[in-house]
Scaffold this motif. Structure first.
Motif, PDB file in Angstrom:
ATOM      1  N   HIS A 151       7.805  -0.182   1.807  1.00 28.89           N
ATOM      2  CA  HIS A 151       6.425  -0.690   1.866  1.00 28.89           C
ATOM      3  C   HIS A 151       5.468   0.421   2.289  1.00 28.89           C
ATOM      4  O   HIS A 151       4.387   0.585   1.723  1.00 28.89           O
ATOM      5  N   ARG A 152       5.920   1.194   3.293  1.00 25.78           N
ATOM      6  CA  ARG A 152       5.099   2.282   3.817  1.00 25.78           C
ATOM      7  C   ARG A 152       4.694   3.258   2.708  1.00 25.78           C
ATOM      8  O   ARG A 152       3.535   3.640   2.595  1.00 25.78           O
ATOM      9  N   TYR A 153       5.646   3.636   1.857  1.00 26.04           N
ATOM     10  CA  TYR A 153       5.370   4.634   0.824  1.00 26.04           C
ATOM     11  C   TYR A 153       4.799   4.003  -0.456  1.00 26.04           C
ATOM     12  O   TYR A 153       3.960   4.598  -1.115  1.00 26.04           O
ATOM     13  N   ALA A 154       5.247   2.792  -0.775  1.00 27.73           N
ATOM     14  CA  ALA A 154       4.714   2.126  -1.976  1.00 27.73           C
ATOM     15  C   ALA A 154       3.235   1.812  -1.778  1.00 27.73           C
ATOM     16  O   ALA A 154       2.430   1.944  -2.708  1.00 27.73           O
ATOM     17  N   ALA A 155       2.865   1.413  -0.548  1.00 31.74           N
ATOM     18  CA  ALA A 155       1.455   1.133  -0.270  1.00 31.74           C
ATOM     19  C   ALA A 155       0.635   2.415  -0.442  1.00 31.74           C
ATOM     20  O   ALA A 155      -0.483   2.379  -0.947  1.00 31.74           O
ATOM     21  N   LEU A 156       1.226   3.542  -0.033  1.00 31.31           N
ATOM     22  CA  LEU A 156       0.535   4.827  -0.221  1.00 31.31           C
ATOM     23  C   LEU A 156       0.306   5.099  -1.706  1.00 31.31           C
ATOM     24  O   LEU A 156      -0.751   5.598  -2.094  1.00 31.31           O
ATOM     25  N   VAL A 157       1.310   4.769  -2.529  1.00 27.60           N
ATOM     26  CA  VAL A 157       1.166   4.943  -3.984  1.00 27.60           C
ATOM     27  C   VAL A 157      -0.001   4.080  -4.478  1.00 27.60           C
ATOM     28  O   VAL A 157      -0.856   4.534  -5.239  1.00 27.60           O
ATOM     29  N   GLY A 158      -0.054   2.823  -4.007  1.00 32.59           N
ATOM     30  CA  GLY A 158      -1.132   1.916  -4.416  1.00 32.59           C
ATOM     31  C   GLY A 158      -2.496   2.442  -3.997  1.00 32.59           C
ATOM     32  O   GLY A 158      -3.443   2.458  -4.790  1.00 32.59           O
TER      33      GLY A 158
ATOM     34  N   LEU B 202      16.684   6.131  -2.502  1.00 36.26           N
ATOM     35  CA  LEU B 202      16.385   5.142  -3.542  1.00 36.26           C
ATOM     36  C   LEU B 202      14.947   4.639  -3.388  1.00 36.26           C
ATOM     37  O   LEU B 202      14.211   4.505  -4.370  1.00 36.26           O
ATOM     38  N   ALA B 203      14.549   4.393  -2.133  1.00 38.52           N
ATOM     39  CA  ALA B 203      13.191   3.890  -1.876  1.00 38.52           C
ATOM     40  C   ALA B 203      12.147   4.910  -2.328  1.00 38.52           C
ATOM     41  O   ALA B 203      11.181   4.561  -3.011  1.00 38.52           O
ATOM     42  N   LEU B 204      12.349   6.162  -1.958  1.00 41.16           N
ATOM     43  CA  LEU B 204      11.375   7.197  -2.317  1.00 41.16           C
ATOM     44  C   LEU B 204      11.361   7.419  -3.831  1.00 41.16           C
ATOM     45  O   LEU B 204      10.313   7.631  -4.438  1.00 41.16           O
ATOM     46  N   LEU B 205      12.556   7.346  -4.424  1.00 43.35           N
ATOM     47  CA  LEU B 205      12.656   7.503  -5.880  1.00 43.35           C
ATOM     48  C   LEU B 205      11.867   6.403  -6.600  1.00 43.35           C
ATOM     49  O   LEU B 205      11.136   6.652  -7.562  1.00 43.35           O
ATOM     50  N   LEU B 206      12.008   5.186  -6.090  1.00 43.51           N
ATOM     51  CA  LEU B 206      11.317   4.050  -6.705  1.00 43.51           C
ATOM     52  C   LEU B 206       9.799   4.176  -6.527  1.00 43.51           C
ATOM     53  O   LEU B 206       9.032   3.806  -7.425  1.00 43.51           O
ATOM     54  N   CYS B 207       9.373   4.718  -5.370  1.00 42.79           N
ATOM     55  CA  CYS B 207       7.934   4.961  -5.162  1.00 42.79           C
ATOM     56  C   CYS B 207       7.425   5.977  -6.181  1.00 42.79           C
ATOM     57  O   CYS B 207       6.375   5.780  -6.791  1.00 42.79           O
ATOM     58  N   GLY B 208       8.185   7.048  -6.350  1.00 43.32           N
ATOM     59  CA  GLY B 208       7.796   8.080  -7.314  1.00 43.32           C
ATOM     60  C   GLY B 208       7.741   7.503  -8.724  1.00 43.32           C
ATOM     61  O   GLY B 208       6.802   7.758  -9.487  1.00 43.32           O
ATOM     62  N   LEU B 209       8.739   6.672  -9.032  1.00 40.80           N
ATOM     63  CA  LEU B 209       8.798   6.052 -10.370  1.00 40.80           C
ATOM     64  C   LEU B 209       7.583   5.150 -10.589  1.00 40.80           C
ATOM     65  O   LEU B 209       6.988   5.134 -11.679  1.00 40.80           O
ATOM     66  N   THR B 210       7.216   4.401  -9.545  1.00 45.13           N
ATOM     67  CA  THR B 210       6.044   3.521  -9.642  1.00 45.13           C
ATOM     68  C   THR B 210       4.799   4.334  -9.965  1.00 45.13           C
ATOM     69  O   THR B 210       4.014   3.972 -10.845  1.00 45.13           O
TER      70      THR B 210
END
Lengths: 454, 134
Positions: A93-100, B5-13
């Motif tokens: 969540h921490r990094y995905a939110a950063l992507v968003g 895996l989490a960081l990879l998925l963030c990069g993929l997103t």
């Protein structure tokens, strides 16, 4: 696995089907996150505004999809988080939110760069409402990011931060959705109007679930504090018992969010590992070190106080590895708490697999569960090695921290077969993981838990 | 392992979202975008009009000579509408009121209160610069 062991509803499936479930959830995540962009690509749409304009615009749609999904990620849906472990979901969540936020930021930055005139004045009295909504939303997303990444440096108290985080996140999302629907050029086209309304409502419903439905369901399963007992190393063991029925079933090593002395609606809850045996369904034990604002007040909690337990969560458990020939535990300080739950449970189950604990403490008097660890050695095939930073005179055990020199000789014979559980302060966890990798331990057999969520 | 895996998925997103956004931009605009060439320098009397075009927020929704929102360009608008029609479209009155969304009409109401000389300057600008490319 012992068949008498209580089997929690979620994450009961180890092995290949867990991988399959994980893949399915990842696919669903990508589909939902990218749905706004897919809707743009599905055509037909009104004429474009040029490649640069439409690219900048589409980045905003992409950002909105990713940010909306953050509500679902943090909703603690047990079925969805089970294949991964909820701690890694929060890490994600921490990094995905950063992507968003980066996508939404790029949406604004490119418009500012390529079409500065279209943004006009920022004065909310003069600017169109939908542009003001977008600006406020952007500022809120920025504040959310800064306050989360630097909560400790900003000295924001955890409970205050959590409430502010929820309020800002919902406000930012509502404003962003309002902005998109008010512009409406692509979202109103053809069949999209109703789909967009449903898609937007979905995230708001999830936010409602988190703040209303989940606390309400916890309210129906209250617990009472039985005792708060001091342990070595400035730690306390909190024991709670269900007001009625059996305590929730968990797997040793899992954790729960605990609300103490207040309603679950107040969102004043904190994640703690179970430290008691999973075989005991009469009560739940948590061992907690005095570290932050909340944990310092623990000693004042009166027996009989009401509490609520949201759990179990996490995949940091030997039960995910029923076929493992043995386990090695590498812990530091209160990181021993979840491992203690594993040891007590394995002892109650009569497990005879070889176990090795390597535990780091500051001083001999501060070794958590020192006496019980000795006692457990008679019930388990357990080897215990204490590593002390400040050893007493005459100490002949390892000194310092869990460095490669200390660990390597102790695990050499187990590196190729056993499953390793690592739990302790962040630097220790990182260093031990590097050591294990250098000793040829496959990453698949190294389990860690993330506690520092913000 | 899980962190990777989490960081990879963030990069993929990030890559997928950016890639799909670009794919949409290219598919939806088969010809590369270009800023329309700046209109012929507006005559002296419509310099005020050009300033008003930006100040009054016209560029939030419209572009002239590539400046502003390319969604509703006004290049060449004077070839399609006479001065009276242009004024109606600016204020969202008359024939324009029936063709615009309610929210847009509400937004345009403020322009009905423009001082007469400002409205005249804006119309001059639309007729001079906005008439450059029929």
């Amino acid at each position: 696995m012992n068949t008498a062991t209580p089997s929690p509803r979620a994450d009961r499936v180890p092995g290949s089907s867990r991988v399959g479930r994980a893949a399915a959830w990842i696919a669903l995540y990508l589909a939902l996150a990218l749905a706004p962009l897919a809707m743009l690509l599905a055509g037909p749409l009104p004429a474009g505004g040029g490649r640069r304009w439409d690219f900048a615009l589409a980045l905003g749609f992409g950002g909105l999809g990713v940010l909306g999904l953050q509500f679902a990620l943090t909703a603690r849906f047990r079925r969805a988080t089970a294949p991964f472990g909820i701690d890694i979901i929060y890490y994600f969540h921490r990094y995905a939110a950063l992507v968003g936020v980066a996508l939404v930021g790029a949406h604004y930055a490119l418009l500012r760069l390529w079409f500065p005139e279209t943004l006009g004045t920022a004065n909310p009295l003069e600017a169109p409402g939908h542009l003001t909504a977008a600006r406020v939303s952007l500022v809120l997303f920025f504040l959310l990011t800064v306050s989360s990444l630097a909560r400790k440096q900003l000295r924001l108290e955890y409970d205050t931060w959590r409430i502010a985080h929820a309020v800002m996140a919902v406000s930012a999302m509502v404003l962003a959705i309002g902005h998109v629907l008010a512009v409406g050029h692509y979202t109103a086209a053809a069949w999209r109007g109703s789909v967009w309304t449903v898609y937007s409502a979905l995230w708001i419903l999830v936010a409602g679930y988190i703040r209303i439905v989940r606390p309400w369901s916890l309210l129906r399963q209250p617990y009472r504090v039985v005792s708060v007992a001091p342990e070595r190393g400035r730690s306390w063991t909190l024991t709670v018992a269900p007001v009625r029925g059996a305590a929730l079933a968990f797997r040793p090593g899992q954790f729960a969010w605990l609300s103490l002395g207040c309603s679950p609606f107040r969102a004043r809850e904190h994640p703690f590992s179970f430290s008691g045996s999973a075989a005991d369904r009469t009560q739940l034990r948590f061992t907690i070190k005095e570290l932050g604002d909340f944990t310092r007040t623990l000693r004042d909690v009166a027996p009989g106080s009401v509490s609520y337990v949201d759990g179990p969560h996490g995949v940091f458990t030997p039960d995910c590895f029923p076929a493992a020939p043995g386990f090695v535990f590498l812990t530091g300080g209160v990181g021993l708490a979840p491992v203690m739950s594993m040891l007590r449970t394995l002892a109650d189950r009569g497990d005879r697999r070889p176990l090795q604990l390597i535990h780091g403490s500051r001083a001999w008097d501060e070794v958590l569960f020192r006496e019980e660890l000795s006692a457990l050695q008679s019930r388990l095939a357990l080897g215990v090695v204490h590593v002390l930073q400040e050893p007493p005179p005459g100490w002949d055990g390892p000194v310092g921290v869990l460095s490669p020199d200390v660990i390597a000789p102790l695990i050499a014979s187990r590196a190729a077969t056993d499953v390793f559980f690592v739990c302790g302060p962040k630097p220790m966890t990182a260093s031990v993981q590097r050591t294990l990798r250098s000793q040829g331990v496959s990453l698949r057999r190294v389990q860690t838990e993330h506690f520092d969520m913000a | 392992m899980r962190e990777r895996l989490a960081l990879l998925l963030c990069g993929l997103t990030l890559v997928l979202a950016t890639g799909l956004a670009w794919l949409f931009a290219v598919r939806h605009n088969p010809r590369p975008s270009h800023r329309a060439p700046p209109a012929v320098s507006p005559p002296a009397q419509s310099v005020t009009g050009a300033r008003l075009f930006l100040e009054q927020g016209c560029a939030n929704c419209h572009a002239i000579g590539g400046a502003g929102n390319p969604r509703y360009p006004l290049d060449g608008v004077a070839a399609r509408r006479d001065r009276a029609e242009l004024e109606a479209w600016i204020g969202g009155t008359g024939v324009a009121a029936g063709q615009l969304a309610g929210s847009v009409v509400r937004r345009k109401e403020r322009y009905r209160e423009l001082p007469a000389e400002d409205m005249a300057a804006l119309l001059d600008y639309l007729q001079a610069a906005g008439g450059g490319r029929p």
